[in-house]
Design a protein around this motif. Structure first.
Motif, PDB file in Angstrom:
ATOM      1  N   ARG A 141      -0.733 -10.148 -27.479  1.00  0.00           N
ATOM      2  CA  ARG A 141       0.603 -10.538 -27.009  1.00  0.00           C
ATOM      3  C   ARG A 141       0.612 -11.988 -26.525  1.00  0.00           C
ATOM      4  O   ARG A 141       1.544 -12.748 -26.819  1.00  0.00           O
ATOM      5  N   ARG A 142      -0.414 -12.370 -25.774  1.00  0.00           N
ATOM      6  CA  ARG A 142      -0.506 -13.744 -25.271  1.00  0.00           C
ATOM      7  C   ARG A 142      -0.664 -14.741 -26.414  1.00  0.00           C
ATOM      8  O   ARG A 142      -0.041 -15.810 -26.420  1.00  0.00           O
ATOM      9  N   VAL A 143      -1.524 -14.404 -27.374  1.00  0.00           N
ATOM     10  CA  VAL A 143      -1.746 -15.294 -28.511  1.00  0.00           C
ATOM     11  C   VAL A 143      -0.449 -15.470 -29.288  1.00  0.00           C
ATOM     12  O   VAL A 143      -0.065 -16.594 -29.643  1.00  0.00           O
ATOM     13  N   THR A 144       0.246 -14.374 -29.552  1.00  0.00           N
ATOM     14  CA  THR A 144       1.489 -14.436 -30.319  1.00  0.00           C
ATOM     15  C   THR A 144       2.535 -15.289 -29.603  1.00  0.00           C
ATOM     16  O   THR A 144       3.224 -16.105 -30.226  1.00  0.00           O
ATOM     17  N   ALA A 145       2.659 -15.120 -28.285  1.00  0.00           N
ATOM     18  CA  ALA A 145       3.619 -15.924 -27.513  1.00  0.00           C
ATOM     19  C   ALA A 145       3.262 -17.408 -27.589  1.00  0.00           C
ATOM     20  O   ALA A 145       4.145 -18.265 -27.743  1.00  0.00           O
ATOM     21  N   PHE A 146       1.972 -17.722 -27.503  1.00  0.00           N
ATOM     22  CA  PHE A 146       1.535 -19.118 -27.606  1.00  0.00           C
ATOM     23  C   PHE A 146       1.825 -19.668 -29.000  1.00  0.00           C
ATOM     24  O   PHE A 146       2.309 -20.797 -29.146  1.00  0.00           O
ATOM     25  N   LEU A 147       1.558 -18.867 -30.020  1.00  0.00           N
ATOM     26  CA  LEU A 147       1.818 -19.331 -31.389  1.00  0.00           C
ATOM     27  C   LEU A 147       3.301 -19.544 -31.637  1.00  0.00           C
ATOM     28  O   LEU A 147       3.686 -20.441 -32.396  1.00  0.00           O
ATOM     29  N   ASP A 148       4.145 -18.742 -30.991  1.00  0.00           N
ATOM     30  CA  ASP A 148       5.587 -18.974 -31.089  1.00  0.00           C
ATOM     31  C   ASP A 148       5.959 -20.337 -30.498  1.00  0.00           C
ATOM     32  O   ASP A 148       6.804 -21.050 -31.048  1.00  0.00           O
ATOM     33  N   ARG A 149       5.326 -20.706 -29.384  1.00  0.00           N
ATOM     34  CA  ARG A 149       5.583 -22.021 -28.801  1.00  0.00           C
ATOM     35  C   ARG A 149       5.077 -23.131 -29.718  1.00  0.00           C
ATOM     36  O   ARG A 149       5.691 -24.207 -29.800  1.00  0.00           O
ATOM     37  N   CYS A 150       3.986 -22.862 -30.406  1.00  0.00           N
ATOM     38  CA  CYS A 150       3.478 -23.841 -31.375  1.00  0.00           C
ATOM     39  C   CYS A 150       4.475 -24.051 -32.506  1.00  0.00           C
ATOM     40  O   CYS A 150       4.786 -25.186 -32.874  1.00  0.00           O
ATOM     41  N   LEU A 151       4.990 -22.946 -33.053  1.00  0.00           N
ATOM     42  CA  LEU A 151       5.981 -23.062 -34.129  1.00  0.00           C
ATOM     43  C   LEU A 151       7.202 -23.839 -33.664  1.00  0.00           C
ATOM     44  O   LEU A 151       7.724 -24.693 -34.387  1.00  0.00           O
ATOM     45  N   ALA A 152       7.660 -23.550 -32.436  1.00  0.00           N
ATOM     46  CA  ALA A 152       8.832 -24.234 -31.892  1.00  0.00           C
ATOM     47  C   ALA A 152       8.591 -25.732 -31.749  1.00  0.00           C
ATOM     48  O   ALA A 152       9.529 -26.533 -31.821  1.00  0.00           O
ATOM     49  N   ALA A 153       7.321 -26.115 -31.573  1.00  0.00           N
ATOM     50  CA  ALA A 153       6.964 -27.530 -31.441  1.00  0.00           C
ATOM     51  C   ALA A 153       6.666 -28.171 -32.794  1.00  0.00           C
ATOM     52  O   ALA A 153       6.260 -29.330 -32.855  1.00  0.00           O
ATOM     53  N   GLY A 154       6.839 -27.421 -33.880  1.00  0.00           N
ATOM     54  CA  GLY A 154       6.614 -27.959 -35.208  1.00  0.00           C
ATOM     55  C   GLY A 154       5.159 -27.967 -35.641  1.00  0.00           C
ATOM     56  O   GLY A 154       4.784 -28.691 -36.561  1.00  0.00           O
ATOM     57  N   ILE A 155       4.354 -27.147 -34.995  1.00  0.00           N
ATOM     58  CA  ILE A 155       2.915 -27.067 -35.299  1.00  0.00           C
ATOM     59  C   ILE A 155       2.678 -25.917 -36.271  1.00  0.00           C
ATOM     60  O   ILE A 155       3.160 -24.799 -36.054  1.00  0.00           O
ATOM     61  N   GLY A 156       1.922 -26.175 -37.328  1.00  0.00           N
ATOM     62  CA  GLY A 156       1.566 -25.116 -38.267  1.00  0.00           C
ATOM     63  C   GLY A 156       0.494 -24.206 -37.683  1.00  0.00           C
ATOM     64  O   GLY A 156      -0.276 -24.619 -36.815  1.00  0.00           O
ATOM     65  N   VAL A 157       0.449 -22.960 -38.155  1.00  0.00           N
ATOM     66  CA  VAL A 157      -0.514 -21.988 -37.634  1.00  0.00           C
ATOM     67  C   VAL A 157      -1.164 -21.228 -38.781  1.00  0.00           C
ATOM     68  O   VAL A 157      -0.472 -20.689 -39.658  1.00  0.00           O
ATOM     69  N   LEU A 158      -2.484 -21.180 -38.764  1.00  0.00           N
ATOM     70  CA  LEU A 158      -3.259 -20.343 -39.674  1.00  0.00           C
ATOM     71  C   LEU A 158      -4.033 -19.317 -38.863  1.00  0.00           C
ATOM     72  O   LEU A 158      -4.564 -19.634 -37.792  1.00  0.00           O
ATOM     73  N   VAL A 159      -4.113 -18.094 -39.393  1.00  0.00           N
ATOM     74  CA  VAL A 159      -4.798 -16.990 -38.719  1.00  0.00           C
ATOM     75  C   VAL A 159      -5.838 -16.402 -39.662  1.00  0.00           C
ATOM     76  O   VAL A 159      -5.540 -16.126 -40.824  1.00  0.00           O
TER      77      VAL A 159
END
Length: 200
Positions: A141-159
């Motif tokens: 849950r914490r990781v997902t919330a952080f990744l949502d903030r990353c997306l909102a900041a225009g940061i790409g995410v790979l898992v």
């Protein structure tokens, strides 16, 4: 040793006789000592590292955050693939030392961030790489919330993940799948997949 699928890399690795688990649980472990998960190469991290080495254009010239870096395998692969800057975020002090040794062994520069970056806004990077952080419900849950903030900041995410139960599957798009055994299953079948993480 070279981890499975990653002959380009060399890592200091734990094995069954290393005694690391006994040290982590022993009287000198100290308050808050965590199990030495960082001493092993997990399948999601291996898959993500392999993907970055196979597709260097994904990270070439970019700044990359290796979230929950452990032994540093993903960050090292990103650096070898041409990332402009790699920062490894890791809260375990032993892992920070280990990833520094592994970076030196592979002749790459990796900045370490020994802090819980998920507690605040994302750092100024272009890409966040997440290997094997969905093994626990609360952590996921914490990781997902952080990744949502990353997306909102225009940061790409790979898992990178072998498909653990708390993986946010509805948010993921499969990019690659590799045959790689899970920790403790040497020679056994298994897989590690690489996904892009997108909005809900």
């Amino acid at each position: 040793m070279s981890p499975p699928l990653l002959p380009e890399l060399r890592l200091h690795a734990a094995h069954s006789g290393s005694g690391l688990w006994r040290l982590a649980a022993g009287p000198d472990a100290g308050a808050g000592s965590a199990p030495p998960y960082w001493a092993y190469q997990w399948p999601g991290g291996i898959a993500l590292a392999r993907y970055l080495l196979d597709m260097p254009e994904i990270v070439a010239g970019l700044s990359v955050l290796d979230l929950g870096a452990g032994c540093g395998v993903v960050g090292i692969a990103a650096a070898k693939a041409g990332a402009r800057q790699v920062t490894a975020a890791e809260i375990d002090r032993n892992a920070v030392v280990a990833l520094g040794l592994n970076a030196m062994l592979n002749e790459v520069d990796i900045a370490t961030l020994p802090a819980d970056v998920m507690a605040g806004p994302p750092p100024p990077v272009d890409l966040v790489a997440v290997g094997d952080l969905f093994y626990d419900k609360a952590l996921a849950r914490r990781v997902t919330a952080f990744l949502d903030r990353c997306l909102a900041a225009g940061i790409g995410v790979l898992v990178g993940d072998p498909g653990r139960v708390h993986l946010p599957r509805s948010r993921l798009r499969l990019l690659a799948d590799y045959a790689v055994p899970d920790v403790g299953q040497a020679g056994a079948g298994g897989s590690g997949a690489v996904f892009s993480f997108g909005p809900a």
